[in-house]
Structure formats: structure tokens, C-alpha cells
Design a protein around this motif. Structure first.
Motif, short mmCIF file in Angstrom:
data_model
loop_
_atom_site.label_atom_id
_atom_site.label_comp_id
_atom_site.label_asym_id
_atom_site.label_seq_id
_atom_site.Cartn_x
_atom_site.Cartn_y
_atom_site.Cartn_z
N MET A 41 30.98 47.71 32.91
CA MET A 41 31.36 49.18 33.28
C MET A 41 30.87 49.48 34.79
O MET A 41 31.79 50.16 35.68
CB MET A 41 30.58 50.17 32.48
N LEU A 42 29.81 49.02 35.41
CA LEU A 42 29.37 49.17 36.90
C LEU A 42 30.33 48.28 37.76
O LEU A 42 30.59 48.73 38.92
CB LEU A 42 28.11 48.73 37.09
N THR A 43 31.10 47.48 37.48
CA THR A 43 32.08 46.44 38.23
C THR A 43 33.51 46.90 38.04
O THR A 43 34.38 46.15 38.72
CB THR A 43 31.71 44.98 37.94
N SER A 44 33.92 48.03 37.49
CA SER A 44 35.24 48.38 37.24
C SER A 44 35.29 49.75 37.07
O SER A 44 34.32 50.35 36.77
CB SER A 44 35.80 47.63 36.00
N GLY A 45 36.27 50.40 37.76
CA GLY A 45 36.39 51.76 37.81
C GLY A 45 36.89 52.38 36.49
O GLY A 45 37.30 51.65 35.72
N SER A 46 36.87 53.69 36.20
CA SER A 46 37.23 54.13 34.69
C SER A 46 38.64 53.83 34.67
O SER A 46 39.11 53.65 33.46
CB SER A 46 36.86 55.49 34.92
N GLY A 47 39.56 53.81 35.64
CA GLY A 47 40.96 53.65 35.47
C GLY A 47 41.28 52.28 35.54
O GLY A 47 42.71 51.99 35.60
N SER A 48 40.50 51.46 35.78
CA SER A 48 41.03 49.77 35.65
C SER A 48 41.35 49.20 34.47
O SER A 48 40.93 49.96 33.38
CB SER A 48 39.53 48.92 36.27
N PRO A 49 42.35 48.44 34.78
CA PRO A 49 43.04 47.60 33.27
C PRO A 49 41.58 47.28 32.56
O PRO A 49 40.74 46.31 33.18
CB PRO A 49 43.73 46.82 33.70
N ARG B 92 23.72 36.01 37.14
CA ARG B 92 23.93 36.59 36.05
C ARG B 92 24.94 37.51 36.10
O ARG B 92 25.70 37.78 35.28
CB ARG B 92 22.68 37.27 35.69
N SER B 93 24.93 38.37 37.10
CA SER B 93 26.01 39.60 37.22
C SER B 93 27.29 38.79 37.36
O SER B 93 28.38 39.32 36.77
CB SER B 93 25.90 40.14 38.60
N ARG B 94 27.50 37.56 37.93
CA ARG B 94 28.72 36.94 38.05
C ARG B 94 29.41 36.42 36.66
O ARG B 94 30.35 36.41 36.58
CB ARG B 94 28.74 36.03 39.22
N LEU B 95 28.46 36.01 35.89
CA LEU B 95 28.53 35.48 34.65
C LEU B 95 29.03 36.69 33.64
O LEU B 95 29.46 36.36 32.53
CB LEU B 95 27.52 34.58 34.25
N GLN B 96 28.82 37.70 34.07
CA GLN B 96 28.91 38.89 33.00
C GLN B 96 30.20 39.80 33.52
O GLN B 96 30.36 40.62 32.56
CB GLN B 96 27.75 39.78 32.95
N THR B 97 31.00 39.29 34.36
CA THR B 97 32.07 40.04 34.56
C THR B 97 33.28 39.96 33.81
O THR B 97 33.30 39.01 32.85
CB THR B 97 32.47 39.85 36.18
N HIS B 98 34.40 40.91 33.86
CA HIS B 98 35.13 40.74 32.93
C HIS B 98 35.99 39.33 32.97
O HIS B 98 36.72 38.74 31.93
CB HIS B 98 36.56 41.98 33.18
N ASP B 99 36.27 38.85 34.23
CA ASP B 99 37.02 37.63 34.37
C ASP B 99 36.04 36.08 34.36
O ASP B 99 36.60 35.43 34.98
CB ASP B 99 37.78 37.63 35.52
N ALA B 100 35.03 36.48 33.97
CA ALA B 100 34.04 35.19 34.29
C ALA B 100 34.48 33.92 33.47
O ALA B 100 34.20 33.05 34.00
CB ALA B 100 32.40 35.68 33.85
N ALA B 101 34.82 34.28 32.23
CA ALA B 101 35.28 33.22 31.64
C ALA B 101 36.54 32.09 32.27
O ALA B 101 36.52 31.02 31.82
CB ALA B 101 35.90 33.56 30.09
N THR B 102 37.26 32.89 33.06
CA THR B 102 38.23 32.02 33.86
C THR B 102 37.77 31.73 34.91
O THR B 102 38.45 30.94 35.70
CB THR B 102 39.45 32.89 33.79
N VAL B 103 36.77 32.23 35.59
CA VAL B 103 36.58 31.65 37.01
C VAL B 103 35.39 30.65 36.91
O VAL B 103 35.30 30.12 37.62
CB VAL B 103 35.89 33.14 37.87
#
Length: 339
Positions: A144-152, A279-290
Motif C-alpha cells: 500500500m505504501l509503495t503504490s498510489g491509490s489509483g495504481s493498477p 525485505r521491502s523489495r521482496l514484499q512489493t507487487h512485482d517481487a515474484a517476477t523481479v
């Protein structure tokens, strides 16, 4: 047996109330800095997100482009953050206090005081348990903190985040970044070890200073009293002053708690900060692909940014955690005094 259980549950109340109160107040005050720190941690491009001011400007631009109020933008995810911090601090202080009391009783039976290793192990054990129970909250908070409210794909709240992660990624998704978070347990353990030892040092220093001052005062009074022939009266006065001044000197002030908690946090935080970035980088939306693993995240960070990459966001983190730490410990210590 029932009496012992009642005493245990009663003793746990101050720890829970103090921990929850400390977590709530510190989170509400410092959430915007937490948001800036988290975004600095997860972004790889040094050109786009250079420094905290640029991050803050980016947040305001996002708010304008989506029609969101600026205050709401910088407090995005605050509800999840409050729940996570109140749960974490409440549970942590509960278990830490209980474990420390048990070890203290054991050491007392041996005629010994708690050692630095005792503080390290008890706080570490409390931290591992807390981290395991609260990790899902931190995954949602980070996203939530790494994405805006209007982000996909952005989450609207904690419940939606937990539900979508469970459905889309399975239970494993709720524990992304858990392994690096165990290094955070080390940070807390080091911090509490330093904090407890600093408290002992400061308390003893205040007692010695108080007794020294009392000795000078009594010597001065004795000289004055000897001229009047009343030495016996002074002897009683010395005992009376010590009995009252020592307990007062034993109690640390709020300024003491602030200074000691800040020193212990700077020491422990600087030592273990890189784990927060990973930890933060592993918890982002696209972490599984990066990133394929925590080791891969470490490798990519080192390859693209060098040692500086592991300390991205350290400045705002220290600015954030020092007020948060001071607030947390001052509130905690004062709430415990009430009980």
C-alpha cells in the motif's frame, strides 16, 4: 496454581496496554516519514527518486493526478500501519516482559543479575514470535505504501490486501520477506540489550550523583551542627535523606528515556538496516517476477547500486525512527508506571 495464573495475567496487562499505546501514537505521528522511507527502499532508479524531498514531491504529484487530497496521499496505508504496529508492539512487549521476568527469577535464584546475553536472547525470542504472527500485515502495508491509490492492482485496505494475496499467491504470499525480517529481530534484540544496559548505567549514575550530593550537604550541615553541639541529630538526618533520595534517583526521567532509546536505536538500526531494504523489495507487487529469492535480491541490489543500495532510505529512516522510538519508549515507560 490459579493464583499464579491470575498474577501472570495481571502482570501482562501493563505490557499489552503500554505496547499498544506506544505503537499507536508513534505510528500516527510518524507515518508520512515511514511512507517516504519505504518508497526509497524499493525503487531502483537513482534518477527518479533522489532524496526524500523528491519522494515527497512525487507523492504530491500522484495526489494531484488522481484527484486525491495531499493529506490523504501521505497517510495512505496508515490504518494498516497502525494495526501492524499496535499488534507488533503489544505482542512484543508482552512476551519480552514475561520472558525477562522468568529469566530474572531464575537468575535471582542463582544469586545473579540479568546479563547482556539474557536481554539479547529474551528480546530475540519475543521478536521471532511477533514477526511470524504479524508478517502478513507488513506485506499489505508495504504494497500500500509503495503504490498510489489509483495504481493498477492497488489495495483499498488491509482486509482486501490479505484476501487478494491469499487468493492470488496462496499462503506463501503472506510470508514474503519473512526471512529478511528475522534480521529485524536481531536489530530489536541488539537495541533492547543496549537500552537495558544504558538504563542500568544511567540509574546507577544518578544514584551515585545523588548520594554524593547528599554527602556534601550532610558534611556541610555537620560542620554547622557541630558548632551548635547537635551531632546526634544530624546522624538521624543523614539516614532520613538517603531513604528518600535514593528511590527518587532510581527513577529515570522522560529525557533519560528519550536519550537512551535514541542512542540504542541509532546503534542497532545502522548495524542492521540493509535487511529492511531487502525485505521491502521482496514484499512489493512485482517481487515474484523481479527476484527469485532473498539471495537474488541481495545480489541484484549489490550489482546495480553497490553498498549504497543497502542503505537507501537510511536518512529518512533515522529521522523517522528516532522520534518514533523516543515516543514509543516514553509512552511505554510512563504507561507502565501507571500500573
Amino acid at each position: 496454581m490459579s493464583g499464579s495464573r491470575y498474577e501472570d495475567s495481571t502482570a501482562a496487562v501493563p505490557e499489552i496496554v503500554a505496547g499498544v499505546s506506544a505503537g499507536f501514537i508513534s505510528t500516527v505521528v510518524c507515518h508520512p516519514l515511514d511512507l517516504i522511507k519505504t518508497r526509497l527502499q524499493v525503487h531502483n532508479s537513482a534518477k527518479t527518486w533522489v532524496g526524500s524531498l523528491n519522494v515527497a514531491r512525487k507523492l504530491l504529484d500522484e495526489a494531484r493526478s488522481t484527484g486525491t487530497r495531499p493529506l490523504r496521499a501521505i497517510y495512505r496505508g496508515v490504518g494498516t500501519n497502525i494495526i501492524g504496529n499496535t499488534a507488533s508492539w503489544g505482542l512484543y512487549f508482552l512476551w519480552y516482559g514475561q520472558l525477562k521476568n522468568r529469566v530474572a527469577e531464575y537468575r535471582e535464584g542463582q544469586g545473579r543479575h540479568l546479563s547482556s546475553l539474557d536481554y539479547l536472547l529474551t528480546s530475540g525470542a519475543a521478536g521471532v514470535t511477533t514477526a511470524a504472527l504479524t508478517n502478513p500485515l507488513w506485506v499489505v502495508k508495504t504494497r500500500m505504501l509503495t503504490s498510489g491509490s489509483g495504481s493498477p492492482g492497488a489495495y483499498r485496505g488491509l482486509a482486501e490486501g490479505l484476501y487478494r494475496i491469499t487468493v492470488e499467491e496462496g499462503p506463501r504470499g503472506l510470508f514474503r520477506g519473512f526471512l529478511p525480517s528475522l534480521f529485524g529481530v536481531l536489530q530489536a534484540a541488539v537495541q533492547f540489550m543496549a537500552y537495558e544496559n544504558l538504563k542500568i548505567w544511567r540509574r546507577e549514575s544518578r544514584i551515585e550523583t545523588s548520594l554524593s550530593n547528599n554527602g556534601l550537604q550532610c558534611a556541610s550541615r555537620q560542620q554547622s551542627s557541630s558548632k551548635q553541639g547537635s551531632k546526634g541529630h544530624l546522624s538521624g538526618g543523614l539516614g532520613h535523606e538517603r531513604s528518600h533520595s535514593q528511590p527518587q534517583a532510581d527513577l529515570l526521567s522522560n529525557s533519560d528515556y528519550m536519550a537512551l532509546s535514541a542512542l540504542s536505536k541509532v546503534f542497532a538500526g545502522t548495524l542492521t538496516y540493509p535487511y529492511q531494504v531487502i525485505r521491502s523489495r521482496l514484499q512489493t507487487h512485482d517481487a515474484a517476477t523481479v527476484y527469485s529469492s532473498a539471495r537474488n535480491a541481495v545480489f541484484q541490489t549489490w550489482q546495480s547500486q553497490g553498498i549504497a543500495g543497502f542503505y537507501r532510505g537510511l536518512g529518512p529512516n533515522l529521522v523517522r525512527v528516532l522520534p518514533a522510538t523516543c515516543i514509543t519508549f516514553v509512552v511505554y515507560e510512563n504507561v507502565r508506571r501507571i500500573f
